[in-house]
Scaffold this active site. Structure first.
Site, mmCIF file in Angstrom:
data_model
loop_
_atom_site.group_PDB
_atom_site.id
_atom_site.type_symbol
_atom_site.label_atom_id
_atom_site.label_comp_id
_atom_site.label_asym_id
_atom_site.label_seq_id
_atom_site.Cartn_x
_atom_site.Cartn_y
_atom_site.Cartn_z
ATOM 1 N N ARG A 1 -7.785 -4.227 -4.970
ATOM 2 C CA ARG A 1 -6.602 -3.406 -5.200
ATOM 3 C C ARG A 1 -5.352 -4.269 -5.305
ATOM 4 N NH1 ARG A 1 -5.175 1.513 -1.220
ATOM 5 N NH2 ARG A 1 -4.303 -0.178 0.037
ATOM 6 N N ASP B 1 0.866 -1.172 0.000
ATOM 7 C CA ASP B 1 0.000 0.000 0.000
ATOM 8 C C ASP B 1 0.904 1.224 0.000
ATOM 9 O OD1 ASP B 1 -1.764 2.014 0.450
ATOM 10 O OD2 ASP B 1 -2.511 1.273 2.366
ATOM 11 N N ASP C 1 -10.566 -3.528 -0.624
ATOM 12 C CA ASP C 1 -9.435 -2.608 -0.635
ATOM 13 C C ASP C 1 -8.429 -3.087 0.425
ATOM 14 O OD1 ASP C 1 -7.885 -0.424 -1.164
ATOM 15 O OD2 ASP C 1 -9.295 1.060 -0.398
ATOM 16 N N ASP D 1 -4.390 4.345 -5.450
ATOM 17 C CA ASP D 1 -4.572 5.740 -5.062
ATOM 18 C C ASP D 1 -3.696 6.662 -5.898
ATOM 19 O OD1 ASP D 1 -6.281 4.618 -3.313
ATOM 20 O OD2 ASP D 1 -4.965 4.781 -1.574
ATOM 21 N N HIS E 1 -13.520 8.551 -8.825
ATOM 22 C CA HIS E 1 -13.327 8.398 -7.387
ATOM 23 C C HIS E 1 -12.571 9.616 -6.886
ATOM 24 C CE1 HIS E 1 -13.009 6.576 -3.553
ATOM 25 N NE2 HIS E 1 -11.854 5.963 -3.684
#
Lengths: 533, 929
Positions: free
Chosen positions: B588, B270, B529, B604, B662
């Site tokens: 994700r 992440d 996610d 992101d 988004h």
């Protein structure tokens, strides 16, 4: 399959309740009926082309403007007219024809989709009328309240204006008074000043004499002290015994240096000592004083300790220090501490004040004192007048500020000024203080957050006073400063109805007030005017 | 959705700064990568023991020995059906079993017989099938594998001697001293008695290297109870200058050489505010690389789920185009060659070599191993409206209404983490979403759908049913000491269910049943996610490698965790409908095979032009390795896009597979109507273009599902001989018939698009203007749209009646866009089914037609005569691009012939046939006379 030509005749109910049949293709409003004449070629409403009439509503888009398919979804830009008898007629995009979703309350948009739609027009009409009626009643009452608000605002405005005029008049008088008193004060202060100066001067002279005498005595005393062998002379060696007199204090006090202090000679008698004393008296330490052992330049250690700060209620080092001071005491620490708390502060350790050799100034003589008292009186009068003037100035400023706000075309928002309205939600209490600020406070502890200060009216051009904008509130982490939009709607009462935060740190408030109520159409017209025909 | 807001970990930098690189390891900071990379090309210490050769029908086994430490390895070679070779290398006798990746292959790959061609002291030659004259040559000393076709070497393994296999071993110091006091390893190693000669050298050589039994990164220590276990192997690709794949990286399509820089890293992480154009690891990992040149395409699938690094070097990398030309002219050039080296932290070497030879063959080969893209419900291909977060039910209703008021279609509205009760997934915030079913029903009434997020970190809270059940059933991942692993994530302290256990996945799937997941309905779908997994206070924001999945370490499973989460979730959605409805799950994190379970997005990203640009290669790379349902957050997740960027992003997103807007919690609202009527109209038009093309998109996904071909394709996939296309990643194909060149520059007045294909033509999809292929073309652009071209020779079905949602359009008629090739031919397909169930598969309920234009006849032929599906849809219009003006147009159907009306626009040579009206599923012929 819906390829068939969809020319339909259907019934429209007018409010009187009798049925009238009006022939027109599906989806065409009555106002455009004349363009769709059966069995005559149809010309697209934009004039772009003419097609046989059987191509109207044949589920294929021939006209660029979509006008040949008012009743099918064939044209991407077409629109369909719902008559909605019993309710409001409306247009919907033709993409909503037969999409399985009931859009028209009269169900006419779903004629071939299998969707089961209920005709809800009558019910909607009834609800609408009721709602309108209610709205109208609210508007009616609100409008009356608004008139009162306007009257009140007008009255207040006049009052304010009156007050303003009065204050301004007063101000003039007061200003004059202040000036007059200033002169009086100045006149009274002049003799006072002179008398005081006289008194002080006399006192200074007196003091000088006393000081000289004291110095002489000190010199004599010093001479005696220095003259160790009492031969009536102070010698180089005798001088050297007072190391504090060493001109370059770091190094040894040499004979040459001592000789220098004595004016180049080996010894001096009482009379010559006068010059020498002038050189050394600043440094000279009386032997009596030196013997006492107190070093006046060295404050006691405690003095360096920083005071205990309020936010450290239980400093850890406190008992330790105390223990050091009372090393040999065998007492239980707790007891000791308790005891210690009751002790007076150790103020006695402060250094002795240097000897006060000058006496206090004698009081003013009666004449001077009288002058002073008289002057003081004029000063007090002047201050009083000036303060009164400032107060009036403040009042004027505050009224000016208030008068500078846009309180609406008739001042109907005046009553909101300096008021605050709260709304309590599950988490927060929101507070709207119109023309001032909006804030938010957590219900259960925590500090208030500024959601914006009065910015401006922000409604659309023709209805500027329906939206208020509050800006530059507390900044958001990684975001903008908080701001709030307040939407005003007509209501009998002045209430914050809701708050929300549609976007991070951008708040929205709904606020009802009679001040935005418009005169409603007469209630009678509402009873009838709401069907198409 | 991503990291922000929480004041934890040093991750949180200001929004203007990109990724904090210090949070993530470089190769040098990853002990095994450092060790392996220190090993340079040269003579391999491995030798094949030819006397151990065993040949069975389906495989060859052979022992290898490392002459330095005498440790033996077992090599297995398989010839797989469909022109693939599998190479497996494991320890012959490991101290304990080494990890082999489960659940990724759809089945045990079927083999083909291998035969021995010749054998001598130097090696063995095996035949890989007579058809292609392919041979596999095993050289003994040093060990090396070469795959040759005729005289040509296709690929060599261990040709640079970088095979390195860290065998399992007992920790010496702990053996001597169970308490593990740190005695001097060096000295011990050097003083090893002579009788253990075999390991003496290794002891002296290896044991002194740091980080073999423990390593620390920042404040985190990895205990490494198994010691060093890494593996490495090199591959040489003669004649190859272009390699692609190994997503996920925010980088160009064509992989770069890594000499002197960092290797490409595959480790699901992440990464907060990731940086572009670098080889850092991101959320997902697919260890598949494609190698391409003008004559052949091949693939390498390195089946390993541990942390992996890939080094790429090339002998032509440093050369300029001129230098290469000079080489060519002078004939002095060595063959261009790309060398690749894979390094993984644990497990075994298990490589699938896909020998193509065409791109399409490689896709089919890879699909035969890991499966194809799941066939999404058609609604999933429509437009998705997302935001972190839609605040409450009223907000959802207002947004839904906004779309209708502004006449913009959408199919899905999404809820991010704030919809839950305190980040307890499967629950709803009782104040903001008190009546989820009412909300879902309102959406359903509009024939629309919703997605709610369900992340795999579970709040540790004894009042939370999900947590209690997982704990009680012992389903949590364990820490190294055997307790439930706990990390910090959105809910605070959280446990991580062990999705690698089939019982756990079963239970998880059962939680999606309507009676378990309160407030859920059939139009509620799911988003997974944070499934890298993200652990805010873990090393590199993920899980400790020494955490335990049963007997295995997280180290072994890491890159597979997200794959399992999506697998279990998709299974849950299938099961709640009794196996009838197709699921839709967005993830994700992903791995090879994730295509079977749903959609992937690029995480992101940020509202910047470069992020719009990078969305193209990122999704292209995913498509090449099987994951077709890919998209990037439209508008950019972090920060606030300018209106121009937002419009351009909608225009681009409308032509990418997964089309979802988004935005981050802290950004101002950006629903399409908030930027003035002009921009609302531009966005509406972009979204409408998507909806008109849904039949084509759906058909492409049917194709991807049935054949494994990617939906979004680099140009070279269709024009493999055209070297001009090999580096292109600013434009792409959808299927093979639509070419899209997005506008990704601020203030652009035009773009230069490349139209491939000698002797081909392309038609501007907006103006129908015809252009010749094999040329670069400057196309002026306005804000109104981006350049899109339809290939001459193709037939694309569209639905021009754009409605509120895709399901409102299901019965609507089609318009066929027939774009003629210079030879006046065209081909296409039409695929129709119910759009959302498995009946297409289980009951053959679909329509699949072949559409052909030749000899002035357009005809529809049934591709699946045994299929039955009755669609009310019909053909309302046929538009023929590049046509001549016919005298007459006749429709032949059911033995009848009808004359049709038509219009001809001579300025662009477009023939429009008015309302032929035939049923979409029927046989018919349309004749131009």
């Amino acid at each position: 399959m819906s390829r068939a030509c969809l020319l339909l005749a259907f019934s429209l109910y007018v409010s009187t309740g009798c049925a009238v049949e009006v022939q027109r293709p599906r989806g065409v409003p009555l106002t455009k009926r004349q363009f769709y004449e059966e069995n005559k070629p149809f010309t697209c409403l934009d004039g772009s082309r003419t097609i046989p009439f059987d191509r109207v509503n044949d589920d294929y888009c021939d006209c660029k403007d979509g006008s040949d398919e008012p009743g099918t979804a064939a044209c991407p830009n077409g629109s369909f007219h719902c008559t909605n008898a019993g309710y409001k007629p409306t247009f919907i995009p033709s993409s909503r024809i037969n999409d399985g979703i009931c859009d028209c309350c009269d169900t006419t948009d779903e004629y071939n989709s299998g969707a089961v739609c209920q005709n809800t027009c009558r019910e909607l009409g009834r609800q609408e009328r009721e709602a309108l009626q209610k709205q109208a009643e609210i508007a009616q009452e609100g409008f009356l309240l608004k008139q009162q608000l306007i009257q009140e605002a007008k009255r207040q405005q006049e009052e304010k204006q009156g007050k303003m005029t009065e204050l301004q008049n007063n101000r003039k008088t007061m200003e004059e008074k202040v000036e007059a008193l200033r002169t009086v004060k100045e006149v009274a202060e002049q003799p006072e000043k002179e008398a005081k100066e006289r008194h002080h001067k006399a006192w200074e002279e007196q003091k000088a004499i006393i000081r000289a005498e004291k110095d002489k005595a000190k010199m004599a005393e010093a001479f005696l002290e220095l003259d160790d062998d009492a031969d009536g002379f102070v010698s180089v060696a005798e001088l050297q015994s007072h190391s504090e007199l060493n001109p370059d204090s770091d190094e040894a006090f040499t004979e040459a240096e001592a000789q220098g202090l004595l004016g180049g000679v080996d010894k001096v008698d009482t009379s010559s000592f006068e010059t020498v004393w002038g050189n050394i008296k600043a440094k000279y330490v009386s032997e009596a004083q030196a013997d006492s052992g107190t070093a006046p330049t060295q404050p006691p250690a405690e003095e360096n300790r920083p005071p205990v700060r309020d936010n450290e209620p239980y400093p850890e080092d406190e008992p330790v220090d105390d223990e050091d001071e009372h090393d040999d005491e065998e007492e239980d620490e707790e007891d000791y501490n308790d005891e210690d708390d009751d002790k007076p502060p150790p103020s006695v350790r402060t250094p002795e004040k240097s000897e006060q050799d000058e006496e206090a100034m004698p009081p003013y003589d009666a004449e001077t004192q009288a002058l002073i008292d008289a002057a003081q009186k004029t000063r007090d009068d002047f201050d009083e007048a000036e303060r009164a003037l400032r107060e009036v100035d403040d009042q004027i400023k505050s009224i000016e500020k208030e008068l500078s706000f846009d309180f609406g075309p008739s001042g109907e928002f005046t009553y909101l000024y300096s008021q605050c309205y709260e709304l309590s939600t599950s988490e927060y209490i929101y507070k709207l203080c119109p023309f001032n600020r909006v804030s938010q406070k957590p219900k259960y502890g925590g500090s208030e957050t500024n959601l914006g200060s009065w910015g401006a009216w922000a409604g659309p051009e023709d209805a500027k006073h329906l939206v208020m904008k509050y800006e530059h509130g507390t900044g958001c982490w990684q975001g903008p400063n908080r701001s709030t939009t307040v939407k005003l709607t007509c209501g009998k009462e002045t209430v914050v109805m809701s708050t929300s935060e549609p976007s991070r740190c951008e708040y929205l408030m709904e606020f009802t007030t009679p001040a935005v109520c418009q005169k409603p159409p007469s209630l009678d017209s509402l009873q009838h005017g709401h069907t198409e025909l | 959705m991503g990291l922000l807001v929480l004041a934890c970990v040093s991750l949180f930098v200001t929004s203007s700064v990109a990724v904090d690189r210090g949070n993530f390891k470089t190769c040098d900071q990853s002990a095994f990568c450092k060790r392996q990379r220190a090993l340079k090309a040269g003579q391999s210490p491995y030798r094949a023991l030819l006397e151990t050769l065993e040949l069975s029908d389906s495989r060859v086994t052979l022992q290898l020995i490392n002459d330095n430490n005498k440790v033996r390895l077992l090599l297995e070679l398989y010839r797989l059906q469909g022109n693939m070779t599998r190479v497996k290398i494991n320890e012959l006798k490991p101290l304990k079993p080494r990890f082999e990746v489960p659940d990724v292959l759809v089945s045990d790959p079927p083999t083909e017989p291998l035969s021995l061609v010749s054998q001598d002291d130097n090696g063995v030659v095996l035949s890989l099938g007579a058809a292609r004259q392919q041979r596999l040559i095993v050289s003994a000393r040093p060990f090396r594998l070469d795959i040759v076709e005729g005289p040509e070497v296709l690929m060599s393994l261990n040709s640079r001697g970088l095979l390195a296999f860290e065998h399992l071993r007992v920790r010496k110091d702990t053996q001597a001293n169970p308490e593990g006091t740190e005695t001097k390893e060096n000295v011990d190693g050097a003083e090893e008695p002579v009788e253990v000669k075999e390991t003496a050298e290794e002891g002296a050589k290896d044991e002194d290297v740091d980080g073999m039994w423990e390593e620390t990164f920042k404040s985190h220590t990895d205990s490494k109870p198994n010691g060093p276990t890494s593996i490495s192997l090199d591959f040489s690709l003669p004649g190859v200058e272009h390699v692609y794949g190994i997503p996920e990286h925010a980088d160009n399509l064509k992989l770069k050489t890594t000499d002197g820089g960092e290797p490409y890293r595959l480790y699901n992480l992440d990464v907060f505010q990731y940086e572009l154009y670098n080889p850092m690891a991101l959320y997902g990992a697919v260890p598949v690389m494609l190698a391409h040149n003008a004559v052949r395409t091949m693939g390498l699938f390195w089946l390993n789920a541990a942390e992996t690094w890939v080094d790429i070097s090339s002998n032509t990398a440093g050369k300029t185009v001129f230098g290469k030309m000079l080489d060519y002219v002078q004939g002095a050039s060595e063959t261009p060659q790309t060398d690749v080296r894979w390094i993984s932290e644990s497990g075994i070497i298990d490589v699938f070599i896909m020998l193509g030879p065409t791109p399409s063959d490689v896709f089919a080969q890879y699909a035969s191993l890991t499966g194809t893209q799941s066939f999404p419900p058609i609604a999933a291909l429509a437009y998705h409206q997302c935001r972190w977060n839609y605040n409450d039910q009223e907000d959802v209703q207002a947004v839904d209404k906004g779309f209708d008021e502004h006449d913009i279609p959408y199919d899905f509205i999404w809820l991010d983490i704030e919809h839950t009760d305190g980040k307890r997934y499967f629950t709803w915030d009782p104040h903001k979403f008190p009546n989820p079913k009412d909300m879902l029903q309102n959406i359903k009434d509009k024939r629309r759908k919703m997605v709610a997020i369900v992340d795999p970190h579970i709040k540790v809270d004894s009042g939370y049913k999900i947590h209690n059940e997982i704990r009680n059933q012992n389903f949590y991942i364990k820490n190294k000491d055997g307790g439930d692993y706990e990390g910090w994530c959105w809910p605070g302290s959280a446990g991580y269910p062990d999705f690698t256990k089939v019982e756990m996945r079963d239970w998880w799937a059962s939680m999606f049943a309507y009676d378990q997941y309160e407030g859920s309905m059939e139009n509620l779908y799911t988003w997974n996610d944070m499934n890298e997994p993200s652990v805010f206070n873990g090393p590199e924001v993920t899980m400790h490698k020494d955490a335990k999945h049963g007997d295995w370490e997280h180290r072994d499973f890491h890159n597979l965790y997200g794959f399992y989460v999506q697998m279990a979730t998709a299974d849950g959605l299938i099961r709640r409908s009794g196996g009838v409805e197709r699921p839709f799950v967005l993830t994700r994190a992903f791995f090879a095979g994730s295509q079977r379970y749903g959609a992937v997005w690029t995480g992101d990203n940020a509202a910047e032009w470069d992020h719009l640009k990078i969305s193209i290669p990122m999704c292209l790379s995913l498509g090449l390795v099987g994951i077709s349902l890919c998209g990037a957050d439209v508008g950019g997740f972090f920060k606030t896009p300018s209106t121009e960027l937002l419009v351009r992003w909608y225009q681009t997103g409308a032509y990418q597979p997964f089309f979802r807007a988004h935005a981050h919690l802290d950004t101002p609202r950006r629903e399409p109507w908030l930027f003035g009527p002009e921009n609302t109209a531009l966005i509406r038009e972009a979204v409408r273009q998507r909806y008109t093309l849904l039949p084509y998109w759906y058909q492409q996904f049917y194709l991807a599902h049935t054949t494994g071909q990617p939906v979004m394709r680099p140009l070279w996939v269709e024009y493999p001989k055209d070297s001009a296309t090999f580096n292109m990643d600013d434009q792409f194909l959808i299927g093979k018939d639509l070419l899209v060149h997005p506008v990704t520059e601020e203030g652009a007045r035009g773009v230069t698009a490349y139209l491939p294909g000698h002797g081909e033509v392309w038609y501007d999809a907006h103006t129908f203007q015809k252009h010749n292929g094999a040329q670069s073309l400057y196309i002026p652009v306005t804000m109104s749209s981006i350049p899109v071209f339809q290939r001459g020779g193709s037939i694309i079905p569209r639905k021009l009646r754009v409605r509120r949602s895709s399901s409102c359009m299901e019965s609507d008629p089609y318009t066929l866009y027939v774009a003629l090739s210079p030879q006046r031919t065209a081909e296409g397909e039409l695929y129709i089914d119910d759009g959302h169930t498995f009946n297409f598969n289980t009951k053959k309920e679909f329509v699949h037609r072949s559409l052909t234009f030749a000899n002035n006849v357009l005809s529809s032929r049934n591709l699946c005569p045994e299929c039955r599906f009755s669609s009310p849809a019909w053909i309302e219009k046929v538009v023929i691009l590049g046509s001549s003006n016919p005298r007459k147009v006749n429709l032949k159907m059911d033995g009848k012939e009808t004359a049709l009306e038509f219009e001809f626009d001579a300025s662009v040579s477009v023939l429009t046939v008015r309302k032929p009206g035939m049923s979409a599923g029927a046989d018919w012929m349309l004749q131009l006379l």
